[in-house]
Design an enzyme around this catalytic site. Sequence first.
Site, short mmCIF file in Angstrom:
data_model
loop_
_atom_site.label_atom_id
_atom_site.label_comp_id
_atom_site.label_asym_id
_atom_site.label_seq_id
_atom_site.Cartn_x
_atom_site.Cartn_y
_atom_site.Cartn_z
N ASP A 102 0.87 -1.19 0.00
CA ASP A 102 0.00 0.00 0.00
C ASP A 102 0.90 1.23 0.00
O ASP A 102 2.13 1.11 -0.09
CB ASP A 102 -0.96 -0.04 1.20
CG ASP A 102 -2.27 0.68 0.89
OD1 ASP A 102 -2.23 1.92 0.67
OD2 ASP A 102 -3.34 0.03 0.84
N LYS A 148 -4.40 3.62 -11.02
CA LYS A 148 -4.17 2.25 -11.50
C LYS A 148 -3.01 2.21 -12.49
O LYS A 148 -2.20 1.29 -12.48
CB LYS A 148 -5.46 1.69 -12.10
CG LYS A 148 -6.53 1.40 -11.01
CD LYS A 148 -7.63 0.53 -11.53
CE LYS A 148 -8.79 0.33 -10.55
NZ LYS A 148 -8.49 -0.41 -9.34
N SER A 186 -13.87 -2.86 -10.68
CA SER A 186 -15.22 -3.38 -10.86
C SER A 186 -15.91 -2.74 -12.05
O SER A 186 -16.93 -3.24 -12.50
CB SER A 186 -16.05 -3.21 -9.59
OG SER A 186 -15.78 -2.00 -8.96
N GLU A 241 -10.48 3.08 -7.34
CA GLU A 241 -11.08 2.95 -8.68
C GLU A 241 -10.83 4.23 -9.47
O GLU A 241 -11.73 5.05 -9.69
CB GLU A 241 -12.59 2.67 -8.51
CG GLU A 241 -13.32 2.31 -9.78
CD GLU A 241 -13.04 0.90 -10.26
OE1 GLU A 241 -12.02 0.31 -9.89
OE2 GLU A 241 -13.86 0.39 -11.05
N HIS A 268 -11.83 -10.14 -11.45
CA HIS A 268 -12.85 -9.42 -10.69
C HIS A 268 -13.36 -10.29 -9.54
O HIS A 268 -14.08 -11.27 -9.76
CB HIS A 268 -13.99 -9.04 -11.65
CG HIS A 268 -15.10 -8.27 -11.01
ND1 HIS A 268 -16.37 -8.26 -11.50
CD2 HIS A 268 -15.13 -7.50 -9.90
CE1 HIS A 268 -17.14 -7.50 -10.74
NE2 HIS A 268 -16.40 -7.04 -9.76
P1 NAD Z 1 -10.49 0.49 -0.59
O1 NAD Z 1 -10.62 1.96 -0.59
O2 NAD Z 1 -10.98 -0.27 0.58
O3 NAD Z 1 -8.95 0.10 -0.77
C1 NAD Z 1 -8.10 0.71 -1.68
C2 NAD Z 1 -6.69 0.64 -1.11
O4 NAD Z 1 -5.78 1.05 -2.11
C3 NAD Z 1 -6.47 1.57 0.08
O5 NAD Z 1 -5.90 0.85 1.15
C4 NAD Z 1 -5.50 2.62 -0.45
O6 NAD Z 1 -4.61 3.11 0.54
C5 NAD Z 1 -4.77 1.81 -1.51
N1 NAD Z 1 -4.12 2.67 -2.49
C6 NAD Z 1 -4.61 3.78 -3.08
N2 NAD Z 1 -3.69 4.29 -3.93
C7 NAD Z 1 -2.61 3.47 -3.89
C8 NAD Z 1 -1.35 3.47 -4.53
N3 NAD Z 1 -1.01 4.43 -5.41
N4 NAD Z 1 -0.49 2.49 -4.24
C9 NAD Z 1 -0.81 1.53 -3.36
N5 NAD Z 1 -2.00 1.48 -2.72
C10 NAD Z 1 -2.89 2.45 -2.97
O7 NAD Z 1 -11.15 -0.01 -1.93
P2 NAD Z 1 -11.73 -1.45 -2.29
O8 NAD Z 1 -13.18 -1.48 -1.99
O9 NAD Z 1 -10.84 -2.48 -1.71
O10 NAD Z 1 -11.62 -1.45 -3.87
C11 NAD Z 1 -10.39 -1.63 -4.51
C12 NAD Z 1 -10.63 -1.98 -5.98
O11 NAD Z 1 -11.44 -3.15 -6.06
C13 NAD Z 1 -11.36 -0.93 -6.77
O12 NAD Z 1 -10.86 -0.92 -8.08
C14 NAD Z 1 -12.79 -1.41 -6.77
O13 NAD Z 1 -13.53 -0.95 -7.88
C15 NAD Z 1 -12.58 -2.89 -6.86
N6 NAD Z 1 -13.70 -3.72 -6.36
C16 NAD Z 1 -14.36 -3.37 -5.24
C17 NAD Z 1 -15.41 -4.17 -4.77
C18 NAD Z 1 -16.13 -3.82 -3.52
O14 NAD Z 1 -17.20 -4.40 -3.27
N7 NAD Z 1 -15.63 -2.94 -2.69
C19 NAD Z 1 -15.76 -5.32 -5.49
C20 NAD Z 1 -15.04 -5.66 -6.62
C21 NAD Z 1 -14.01 -4.84 -7.06
#
Ligand code: NAD
Length: 726
Positions: free
Chosen positions: A353, A417, A439, A412, A460
């Site tokens: 992270d 990314k 997602s 996201e 996914h």
């Molecule tokens: P989240 O906010 O809980 O976690 C994201 C993490 O990424 C955080 O800990 C943040 O500190 C870290 N981060 C941000 N920028 C960064 C960087 N430059 N380098 C390293 N780490 C970094 O989000 P989430 O819900 O876990 O979602 C993450 C991804 O998964 C998104 O793309 C989301 O669309 C996808 N997703 C989410 C779900 C859901 O239900 N939440 C389901 C499927 C897919």
Amino acid sequence: MTNLTLARGEDGIAVITWDMPGRSMNVMNDASLGEFAAAVDQALSDPETKGVVITSGKPAFIAGADLDWLEAMLAGTPGDSEEARIRSLFGRFMDVHRLFRRIEAAKKPFVAAINGTALGGGFEVCLACHRRIATDDPRALLGLPETKVGLFPGFGGTQRYLRMLGALDALPVLLEGTSMSPAQALARGLVDEVAPAVELVARAKDWIRSAPAEALVKPWDKPGFIVPGPDPRTLAGVQAFSAANAMQRAKTYGNYPALDAIQSVVYRGMQVPLDTGLRIETKAFARLALDPRARNMVRTQFINLQRTNRLARRPAAVVRRRFARIGVLGAGLMGSGIAHVAARAGIDVVLLDTNEETAGRGLDHIRRQQQSAVERGRAGEAEARAIVARVTPTADYARLAGAELVIEAVFENREVKAEVTRNAEAVLGGDAVFASNTSTLPITGLAQASVRPERFIGLHFFSPVERMPLVEIIRAERTGEEALAWSMDFVRQIGKTPIVVNDSRGFYTSRVFGTYTREAVLMLAEGVRPALIENGGKAAGMPMAPLALSDEVAISLIHQVAVQTAKDLCDKYRPSAADRLIAEMVERQNRPGRRAGKGFYDYPADGPKRLWLGLAQLAPEAAMQPSLDEVKTRYLAIQALEAARCLEENVVTDPADADVGAILGWGFAPWTGGPLSYIDMLGTGRFVELCDRLAQQHGERFVPNPMLRDLGRRRAAIYAERQAAA
Ligand code: NAD
């Protein structure tokens, strides 16, 4: 005999060992059952044989029915009438009953030495033995899980459970298809003893040597036997049965014919001797096997699920890969969950992270989950410690060196990314795969940040990662066969089911699932009563009511996705009444969803959630309300139609993937066998007519796509058509 062996020792005890060649598990089919019957009859007629042990030469005992056998049996002989098919099924099942009854009524003791998992027919044969001794391995599963695939136990399971447990204890485990550990089965009295696997046969022989004559007569074959628990002809019995029936209906809305059948055969079975009970069970089973709902469930939740898990569609030329080390970028909700399931599967994980502290919070999540697993007896202390130790939290990209796969789960946001993609690729080896867990963002676009797009793919996952069984694998324009095949290997290694889809907005699952909640919001905008909207969703068989679900997902997230889509599609995007209502909820009413405690529901601290009363002002109730059936039909039809569009557009390429993915991914009404099976069940012709009517009444989103129109005109089924083409 090729599938099993029969060997009588000097002590006069015969051991029948199931060990089917070329298979990892023993299964029941005509060949194995035929040989088993011959072995049993040989042991029975041999005067030198004093008793029989039944066991297996494989790690599991018997896994249940053979898929191909079951499929062929349910399909019947082409051209046969319904009556002929029922008669043929009835005959085959009665043969098995007679065999099991010969074991049960034998004057010689039969002992099941259950050395591993015994499910379905594999456990039913044990129930017919005079004694059951099971391995003490807690991972072995024993039970009758048939309802999970739309059937019910047909080799005497309903009648023997009933007589062993009593109706009130038998019904819940039969209805839910509960599988148990050997210790749990011992506590219920379904096995008599547990012991280390290596001792089972010796213990079985010891018991046979000293078995008292009365142990060879089952309680139900003794005069005056009464099924334990209340008699259905008494007041207490009537009350107990009606309560059980009502509870079951409240949960399942009468969508599952197998569950109704179980209640009926248990109720009727209580009042008759076992042999009559077995005939009742068999008749009901044969009828059920012809019900399209049951057959669809078997096809999707059993046959196609297992084929998917065997990676039937994996590019065969690519060498299989086992992963030892992966990286996960982003230690948030999804990233920590993905790291956790990988570590559980024995894979070392680098969890990265933006700083050590945030990465450490991801590890804390894993530690907490493992602690709770230990407390609930699901994991040993040492195992839990080992899982946690496999995860290395860090903020340093250099630690990713040697990772065979990296999955990003950062915010996201395209720029974020792209940055993590570049940073990770700088240290990755040539054949490492890079995957995005986005997602919503199309993978082909994200792959532009990659210097090796042939190794770039979408993986996914669903939330909560630990519990959700599906992973949607998204192939981008330039994704190579190796990245695809290895991603499938990885998904299986962590014990999940992969479906493969092509890149598209929302991919397959989010795109189709979104139509369910959108339809609900559209109904709200039309003035349909919120309670009707919610009950209609549950009655259709969806696991959660749509407005409650929107709150869980977050209305703000639904809004954000709509805004992003509108931006990406520019003037091709036409906002709907649902978009307007969602924007209103988020922007003006400040009700973003469950996490904020305010959405379509209120979440009072001191009680259960309630539909928000303010909805009455926002979307006043219309004078005319639709019927519950109409609401249900709209939910199922709009999802099925979107799934059919995905098939036509090649987003999904195989109906089985579409149906397995729908049921595992968002719990699409399991009784249908999936959205495409639902269309086939109605008939494409009738489905097209239904959609035309709905389009006239509710809008052009219901207009059938050309593929469906064509199938409908020819009255051709989606599955049959695709199979013919394959
Ligand atoms: P989240 O906010 O809980 O976690 C994201 C993490 O990424 C955080 O800990 C943040 O500190 C870290 N981060 C941000 N920028 C960064 C960087 N430059 N380098 C390293 N780490 C970094 O989000 P989430 O819900 O876990 O979602 C993450 C991804 O998964 C998104 O793309 C989301 O669309 C996808 N997703 C989410 C779900 C859901 O239900 N939440 C389901 C499927 C897919």
